[in-house]
Write an enzyme that holds these catalytic residues in place. Structure first.
Site, PDB file in Angstrom:
ATOM      1  N   CYS A 158       0.792  -1.238   0.000  1.00 40.36           N
ATOM      2  CA  CYS A 158       0.000   0.000   0.000  1.00 40.36           C
ATOM      3  C   CYS A 158       0.823   1.286   0.000  1.00 40.36           C
ATOM      4  O   CYS A 158       0.706   2.094  -0.909  1.00 40.36           O
ATOM      5  CB  CYS A 158      -0.941   0.036   1.203  1.00 40.36           C
ATOM      6  SG  CYS A 158      -2.154  -1.293   1.177  1.00 40.36           S
ATOM      7  N   HIS A 210      -1.264   6.476   2.125  1.00 38.50           N
ATOM      8  CA  HIS A 210      -1.333   5.551   3.252  1.00 38.50           C
ATOM      9  C   HIS A 210      -1.214   6.385   4.522  1.00 38.50           C
ATOM     10  O   HIS A 210      -0.329   7.224   4.613  1.00 38.50           O
ATOM     11  CB  HIS A 210      -0.206   4.518   3.169  1.00 38.50           C
ATOM     12  CG  HIS A 210      -0.418   3.373   4.092  1.00 38.50           C
ATOM     13  ND1 HIS A 210      -0.075   3.416   5.424  1.00 38.50           N
ATOM     14  CD2 HIS A 210      -0.977   2.167   3.892  1.00 38.50           C
ATOM     15  CE1 HIS A 210      -0.422   2.268   5.989  1.00 38.50           C
ATOM     16  NE2 HIS A 210      -0.963   1.500   5.082  1.00 38.50           N
TER      17      HIS A 210
END
Ligand SMILES: *[C@@H]1O[C@H](CO)[C@@H](O)[C@H](O)[C@H]1NC(C)=O
Ligand SMILES: *[C@@H]1O[C@H](CO)[C@@H](O)[C@H](O)[C@H]1NC(C)=O
Ligand SMILES: *[C@@H]1O[C@H](CO)[C@@H](O)[C@H](O)[C@H]1NC(C)=O
Ligand SMILES: *[C@@H]1O[C@H](CO)[C@@H](O)[C@H](O)[C@H]1NC(C)=O
Ligand SMILES: *[C@@H]1O[C@H](CO)[C@@H](O)[C@H](O)[C@H]1NC(C)=O
Ligand SMILES: *[C@@H]1O[C@H](CO)[C@@H](O)[C@H](O)[C@H]1NC(C)=O
Ligand SMILES: *[C@@H]1O[C@H](CO)[C@@H](O)[C@H](O)[C@H]1NC(C)=O
Ligand SMILES: CC(=O)N[C@H]1CO[C@H](CO)[C@@H](O)[C@@H]1O
Length: 517
Positions: free
Chosen positions: A78, A132
């Site tokens: 991510c 993120h």
């Protein structure tokens, strides 16, 4: 004398009015931009030809869009993937392969996609997981640099890893598979439901003259698979029994390439299954259950996507839909992401723009990368083109990707572009400590570099030095070659077969050149 002065003032005022009018006209022509990022979504969508998927809203959207059938993430994790996508630079440029550094303080004060729009008089707003969260975006989602106001984070987000999944006896667990009734959930909602409501509120209430750039980051289908119960009820478990035939790790797959899916194993409903470390396998029944829950999770976000998209004005809004990377559903007997395989790297990439209207989903097979999104959206909005980065420029505002705008126009679709991806490891064997699925920078000892050409995927695992970010192309820990003409599933590694020696040599040269730029 006085008359001259008065006429000068009048002239000046006229000029100002004229400039204001030009600016207003420009803003009027400027289109809004919506970027939607799903978390861990492989192209498990009806519109991409997946017959198991139940994604009516994305399918209808794809009908009105151009979609890229071969779009790839730069790293199947991510934070590094999102940082790469949103700065338009490769992980090797950012030196970010884990969750624990922020590029502005660690590498360079590089501009981001939303920041570029903000600098060009767009009102920029983020909802949910765009960057993120945490250290990798400085605990601010890169506000204020990227955004006109702080990013909206759903209140129920803090329960994402709490025991919220009722088991058969009603006890709350930290399960992987987690269908729920909303009434039983903290705050009686789920993060993506909150984000959808906020996205609808934002676009419905928006009254400014400036156009907006809105990024919406959905948390699903990322694990845990938590969604309202109804979404799992619409899938039959037995439909997922024959999803892949890969029940064991392929013999010819180098161990360094393997990701032991530690996060899947650690959930309460899998902890006690005694899945052998590192290669498994997971039982046939559990394999089907994980796939079913993944597809249900996708159906759930598809439903929310549909609710939001209905509120957009098609004739003045550019919409780009994508994901940070894919997810293995048992291919090579692997689960989750954390690898250099096609299933972990390939993502949906869908563009709907009033400039390119269509009724009949236009697919584009030209290879695209997530770093292409930044220059592409800039071109679709007709902002000044994003300069391409090069070694000689110390430019903070540039991108390493290519604009896909010409491809949307129908130009250059036969170009043989390649996609470059990479994945780090702490050693050559899969380990729990350090976690070889997501090693911290200081533990990285090996980097797997992967090139996807028109027909091949070639991956080379080499020595990597985390102190100076250098790699030694001569110290090799694994080599993989897959021929997509014969083997879409990347099941047969051809790297050791003498007939492919020449192909490997050529691809190795191409890979080294590409990653040494
Ligand atoms: C980083 O760039 C932003 C604008 O892009 C600027 O406002 C800020 O001052 C810069 N920070 C440093 C430390 O140079
Ligand atoms: C990141 O956060 C730290 C701590 O709040 C702060 O000192 C630093 O200036 C921030 N970096 C940037 C580029 O804003
Ligand atoms: C896992 O192993 C433990 C200890 O050997 C055993 O008690 C348990 O029944 C096993 N569970 C499964 C699902 O096989
Ligand atoms: C949608 O946008 C177009 C172009 O800006 C505008 O003419 C139209 O009134 C808008 N429609 C709605 C329902 O706001
Ligand atoms: C969409 O389809 C309708 C008829 O089905 C047609 O009239 C229209 O021109 C089409 N629009 C585009 C952009 O292809
Ligand atoms: C490097 O990039 C800058 C703009 O970022 C451009 O002006 C220059 O021509 C480029 N140099 C080369 C060699 O491509
Ligand atoms: C592959 O070709 C290279 C020369 O290009 C040669 O040195 C090497 O021994 C060959 N390897 C195999 C397995 O045939
Ligand atoms: C065509 C095929 O491979 N069918 C198999 C699907 O999975 C079941 C078990 O769930 C097998 O019995 C079938 O042979």
């Amino acid at each position: 004398m006085l008359n001259v002065k008065v006429s000068n003032v009048l002239l000046m005022l006229l000029c100002i009015f004229f400039l204001l009018a030009v600016q207003a006209a420009k803003n009027g022509l400027r289109r809004n931009v919506v970027l939607i990022i799903f978390d861990d979504l492989r192209p498990a969508l009806g519109g991409y030809g997946d017959y198991l998927a139940q994604t009516p809203n994305l399918d209808a959207f794809i009908k009105e869009s151009h979609y890229f059938t071969r779009a790839y993430s730069q790293q199947s994790l991510c934070a590094p993937s999102r940082n790469s996508m949103l700065t338009g630079r490769r992980p090797d440029t950012l030196h970010l392969y884990d969750f624990y550094n922020y590029w502005r303080d660690f590498t360079g004060n590089f501009s981001t996609l939303p920041q570029y729009f903000k600098a060009h008089n767009y009102y920029t707003y983020g909802i949910g997981k765009v960057f993120h969260p945490g250290i990798s975006s400085n605990n601010t989602d890169d506000y204020p640099y990227s955004w006109s106001l702080p990013v909206f984070r759903p209140q129920s987000e803090k329960y994402m890893n709490s025991p919220v999944c009722p088991d058969a006896g009603g006890i709350l667990r930290k399960n992987l598979i987690c269908p729920v009734h909303l009434q039983t959930q903290p705050l009686k909602t789920l993060p993506d439901i909150e984000s959808t409501a906020e996205a609808i509120r934002f676009v419905s209430a928006y009254k400014r003259r400036r156009p907006f750039f809105l990024a919406v980051g959905f948390h699903k289908p990322h694990i845990n698979f938590r969604f309202p119960q109804q979404f799992i009820d619409q899938f039959r478990l037995e439909d997922f029994n024959n999803y892949t035939t890969d029940n064991n790790k392929p013999e010819d797959m180098p161990n360094v390439a393997w990701n032991p899916y530690i996060d899947v194993r650690s959930r309460d409903d899998f902890k006690h299954q005694n899945i052998s470390f590192p290669y498994g396998p997971i039982s046939a029944k559990h394999r089907s259950q994980i796939r079913q829950a993944y597809y249900a999770s996708v159906a759930y976000v598809d439903d929310l996507f549909g609710k939001f998209i209905a509120h957009l004005n098609k004739s003045n809004t550019i919409v780009l839909v994508t994901s940070d990377h894919g997810w293995s559903l048992g291919e090579h007997a692997e689960w989750a992401k954390y690898s250099n395989f096609e299933v972990a790297l390939r993502v949906p990439l869908i563009v709907r723009s009033p400039e390119f209207p269509t009724n009949a989903s236009q697919n584009i097979h030209t290879i695209a990368e997530l770093i292409d999104i930044f220059p592409t959206l800039v071109d679709l909005a007709h902002l000044p083109a994003l300069p391409s980065c090069n070694k000689s420029s110390q430019n903070l505002i540039c991108g390493e990707g290519k604009s896909l705008y010409p491809l949307l126009q129908g130009v250059g679709r036969n170009e043989e572009y390649v996609a470059l991806s990479q994945y780090p490891r702490p050693g050559i064997e899969p380990t729990k400590h350090p976690n070889s699925d997501k090693p911290k920078l200081s533990n990285i000892k090996v980097m797997g570099y992967s090139i996807r050409t028109n027909v091949f995927r070639y991956t080379l695992w080499v020595r990597f030095n985390a102190h100076d970010f250098s790699k030694d192309w001569n110290e090799i820990f694994g080599e993989e070659l897959y021929d997509h003409r014969l083997d879409e599933g990347e099941d047969v590694n051809l790297a050791k077969i003498p007939e492919y020696n020449e192909t490997c040599t050529l691809l190795r040269q191409q890979l080294i050149t590409a990653f040494s730029k």
